[in-house]
Design a protein around this motif. Structure first.
Motif, PDB file in Angstrom:
ATOM      1  N   ALA A 125       0.840  -1.192   0.000  1.00 26.52           N
ATOM      2  CA  ALA A 125       0.000   0.000   0.000  1.00 26.52           C
ATOM      3  C   ALA A 125       0.874   1.240   0.000  1.00 26.52           C
ATOM      4  O   ALA A 125       2.042   1.210   0.399  1.00 26.52           O
ATOM      5  N   LEU A 126       0.271   2.368  -0.447  1.00 28.46           N
ATOM      6  CA  LEU A 126       1.007   3.613  -0.614  1.00 28.46           C
ATOM      7  C   LEU A 126       0.246   4.780   0.003  1.00 28.46           C
ATOM      8  O   LEU A 126      -0.986   4.789   0.031  1.00 28.46           O
ATOM      9  N   ILE A 127       0.996   5.762   0.474  1.00 28.67           N
ATOM     10  CA  ILE A 127       0.468   7.110   0.636  1.00 28.67           C
ATOM     11  C   ILE A 127       1.327   7.985  -0.269  1.00 28.67           C
ATOM     12  O   ILE A 127       2.529   8.110  -0.064  1.00 28.67           O
ATOM     13  N   ASP A 128       0.701   8.566  -1.277  1.00 29.41           N
ATOM     14  CA  ASP A 128       1.425   9.271  -2.333  1.00 29.41           C
ATOM     15  C   ASP A 128       1.095  10.761  -2.267  1.00 29.41           C
ATOM     16  O   ASP A 128       0.053  11.158  -1.742  1.00 29.41           O
ATOM     17  N   ASP A 129       1.980  11.580  -2.825  1.00 30.66           N
ATOM     18  CA  ASP A 129       1.787  13.030  -2.841  1.00 30.66           C
ATOM     19  C   ASP A 129       2.267  13.559  -4.181  1.00 30.66           C
ATOM     20  O   ASP A 129       3.464  13.663  -4.434  1.00 30.66           O
ATOM     21  N   GLY A 130       1.304  13.845  -5.052  1.00 32.81           N
ATOM     22  CA  GLY A 130       1.654  14.261  -6.403  1.00 32.81           C
ATOM     23  C   GLY A 130       1.735  13.112  -7.382  1.00 32.81           C
ATOM     24  O   GLY A 130       2.074  13.300  -8.543  1.00 32.81           O
ATOM     25  N   ALA A 131       1.416  11.904  -6.903  1.00 35.43           N
ATOM     26  CA  ALA A 131       1.399  10.689  -7.736  1.00 35.43           C
ATOM     27  C   ALA A 131       2.759  10.338  -8.317  1.00 35.43           C
ATOM     28  O   ALA A 131       2.847   9.669  -9.343  1.00 35.43           O
ATOM     29  N   ASP A 132       3.828  10.742  -7.643  1.00 36.23           N
ATOM     30  CA  ASP A 132       5.168  10.385  -8.124  1.00 36.23           C
ATOM     31  C   ASP A 132       5.400   8.876  -8.051  1.00 36.23           C
ATOM     32  O   ASP A 132       5.978   8.277  -8.970  1.00 36.23           O
ATOM     33  N   LEU A 133       4.984   8.247  -6.952  1.00 32.19           N
ATOM     34  CA  LEU A 133       5.153   6.797  -6.842  1.00 32.19           C
ATOM     35  C   LEU A 133       4.313   6.088  -7.898  1.00 32.19           C
ATOM     36  O   LEU A 133       4.772   5.123  -8.525  1.00 32.19           O
ATOM     37  N   ALA A 134       3.087   6.567  -8.086  1.00 32.69           N
ATOM     38  CA  ALA A 134       2.212   5.951  -9.088  1.00 32.69           C
ATOM     39  C   ALA A 134       2.814   6.053 -10.480  1.00 32.69           C
ATOM     40  O   ALA A 134       2.752   5.096 -11.271  1.00 32.69           O
ATOM     41  N   THR A 135       3.403   7.182 -10.786  1.00 29.88           N
ATOM     42  CA  THR A 135       3.985   7.376 -12.117  1.00 29.88           C
ATOM     43  C   THR A 135       5.144   6.419 -12.358  1.00 29.88           C
ATOM     44  O   THR A 135       5.236   5.771 -13.420  1.00 29.88           O
ATOM     45  N   ILE A 136       6.029   6.301 -11.379  1.00 23.69           N
ATOM     46  CA  ILE A 136       7.159   5.376 -11.531  1.00 23.69           C
ATOM     47  C   ILE A 136       6.672   3.943 -11.647  1.00 23.69           C
ATOM     48  O   ILE A 136       7.137   3.168 -12.489  1.00 23.69           O
ATOM     49  N   LEU A 137       5.716   3.572 -10.808  1.00 26.59           N
ATOM     50  CA  LEU A 137       5.195   2.199 -10.843  1.00 26.59           C
ATOM     51  C   LEU A 137       4.613   1.862 -12.211  1.00 26.59           C
ATOM     52  O   LEU A 137       4.875   0.774 -12.743  1.00 26.59           O
ATOM     53  N   HIS A 138       3.841   2.763 -12.768  1.00 24.35           N
ATOM     54  CA  HIS A 138       3.148   2.438 -14.022  1.00 24.35           C
ATOM     55  C   HIS A 138       4.053   2.587 -15.247  1.00 24.35           C
ATOM     56  O   HIS A 138       3.855   1.890 -16.245  1.00 24.35           O
ATOM     57  N   GLN A 139       5.050   3.450 -15.163  1.00 24.11           N
ATOM     58  CA  GLN A 139       5.942   3.628 -16.311  1.00 24.11           C
ATOM     59  C   GLN A 139       7.107   2.651 -16.304  1.00 24.11           C
ATOM     60  O   GLN A 139       7.524   2.174 -17.364  1.00 24.11           O
ATOM     61  N   GLU A 140       7.631   2.364 -15.106  1.00 24.41           N
ATOM     62  CA  GLU A 140       8.875   1.619 -15.022  1.00 24.41           C
ATOM     63  C   GLU A 140       8.774   0.298 -14.266  1.00 24.41           C
ATOM     64  O   GLU A 140       9.644  -0.566 -14.432  1.00 24.41           O
TER      65      GLU A 140
END
Length: 417
Positions: A125-140
């Motif tokens: 699970a994540l607590i994200d701010d600005g969706a930086d973690l989400a972006t890395i996860l989905h792109q890389e």
């Protein structure tokens, strides 16, 4: 603590005592989180779960991490902005057993490495701010993204990115948009941003606000707060907007409303708070008066167009901590606060603890919600029951009581007759 110290990437572990003092201070002023910490310590809603967080790494977010840890989680955290990280707070988190990956002034490469490090924690699970973690996860790291059970998103910019991902059908896990909660945007965005922006601005410049003309670019909830507090400090306020409804709101609040290029000729201080890029741009900069000061309260350092400013400048000089002077060919000077990053966190301590108490209570309860209930992949509103629970907790902490509907009133409201 030893494992956290061995695995973390921070500037200086020996600073932890100062960081712990900061955490103790905000803890004393965050009664909602204290209540949840006690509850989580007893119920252990995150027992044995790895949770990764990406937030502005200062004392209030540190306390949120410790509350999640009290619920049984193995927590790893990275900073969500290189200039908002406080190195002593990072050290204090490590001292208390939280794996921490951040230091003040990280280069873009170091910042990216820190984000990847919290993902190497293999969270569910994540607590994200600005969706930086989400972006890395989905792109890389798409295979890892598929293993995430869910999480919460803190800020407007992150909601915009996650909504775009959800609309494209690529968001692989459920995220609760805490920013859209009433107890977040009505109070954190408005009163928190409104106060902390001017706190950061005044710390950086040591200048008076009264009598100056402040241009607020963007009149969402954050912009409303910035304009309201500027007016309260004695400034003349101009609002720039692209949304006609918000422009009507600003006009009916008594603010002048005009395009940024027109406002540029009148403003002494410009604050961008839109979540969009280049809203203060070259055409406006070319018309600004000598001594104009530019600041950003949006999540990323793109709202004030630094490439445009650099293209106009013949020299760039740091004249105070967090203040850079851009001297133009005609001799005019334009000042940029905190390198165009969030003025309230890069030049200050961010939102007041009492305001963030509500937001982080939403984060903690939203995280528990997404991990204990079945949500499909996508972006979800936080349940109204949680919103109302946090509001009641806030009122209780103040000793404030309110009325309740009678059964007859409920029946009347639910009847069409």
């Amino acid at each position: 603590m030893t494992a956290a110290k061995d695995q973390s990437q921070i500037r200086n572990y020996e600073l932890y005592a100062s960081g712990e003092q900061k955490i103790d201070w905000v803890q004393a002023h965050m009664p909602l989180l204290r209540q949840l910490e006690a509850q989580f310590r007893e119920t252990q809603p995150f027992a044995g779960q790895r949770i990764s967080m990406c937030l502005h790494l200062e004392a209030k977010t540190a306390y949120l991490a410790l509350v999640v840890q009290a619920g049984g989680a193995d927590v790893a955290i990275a900073g969500s902005n290189p200039l908002s990280t406080q190195d002593d707070v990072a050290a204090a988190l490590v001292h208390r057993g939280v794996k921490t990956f951040a230091w003040h002034g990280a280069t873009p490469e170091e910042y990216k490495a820190h984000l990847n490090a919290v993902l190497d924690h293999d969270p569910i699970a994540l607590i994200d701010d600005g969706a930086d973690l989400a972006t890395i996860l989905h792109q890389e790291r798409p295979e890892q993204a598929a293993r995430i059970h869910g999480g919460c998103e803190e800020t407007t910019t992150g909601i915009v990115r996650l909504r775009a991902m959800a609309q494209e059908g690529i968001l692989k896990y459920p995220m609760i948009g805490v920013n859209d909660a009433m107890c977040k945007h009505l109070f954190d965005n408005r009163y928190g941003t409104g106060q902390s922006v001017w706190d950061g601005f005044m710390r950086a410049t040591n200048l008076v606000i009264a009598g100056k003309t402040v241009v607020v670019v963007g009149y969402g909830w954050c912009g409303k707060g910035v304009a309201m507090r500027a007016k309260g400090l004695g400034a003349n306020v101009i609002v720039c907007e692209v949304n006609p409804v918000r422009a009507v709101e600003a006009a009916m609040e008594g603010y002048a409303v005009m395009p940024i290029v027109e406002a540029a000729e009148h403003g002494d201080i410009f604050i961008a708070v839109t979540g969009n890029k280049a809203v203060i741009h070259k055409a406006a900069m070319e018309r600004m008066r000598d001594g104009a000061i530019l600041g950003n309260a949006g999540h990323f350092d793109v709202e004030v167009s630094k490439p445009d400013l650099e293209s106009l400048a013949t020299s760039i000089t740091r004249v105070r901590p967090n203040v850079d002077e851009y001297r133009l060919a005609d001799g005019r000077r334009i000042y940029l606060i905190a390198e165009g990053r969030l003025v309230n966190l890069a030049a200050g301590d961010g939102h007041p603890a009492e305001v963030m108490d509500m937001t982080f209570a939403l984060q903690a309860l939203g995280l528990r919600e997404v991990l204990t209930n079945s949500y499909p992949p996508g972006l979800h509103m936080i349940p109204e029951t949680i919103d109302l629970e946090v509001a009641r907790m806030r009122l209780d902490s103040w000793g404030v009581r309110i009325d309740a509907l009678t059964d007859e009133q409920v029946k009347y409201l639910n009847s069409w007759q």
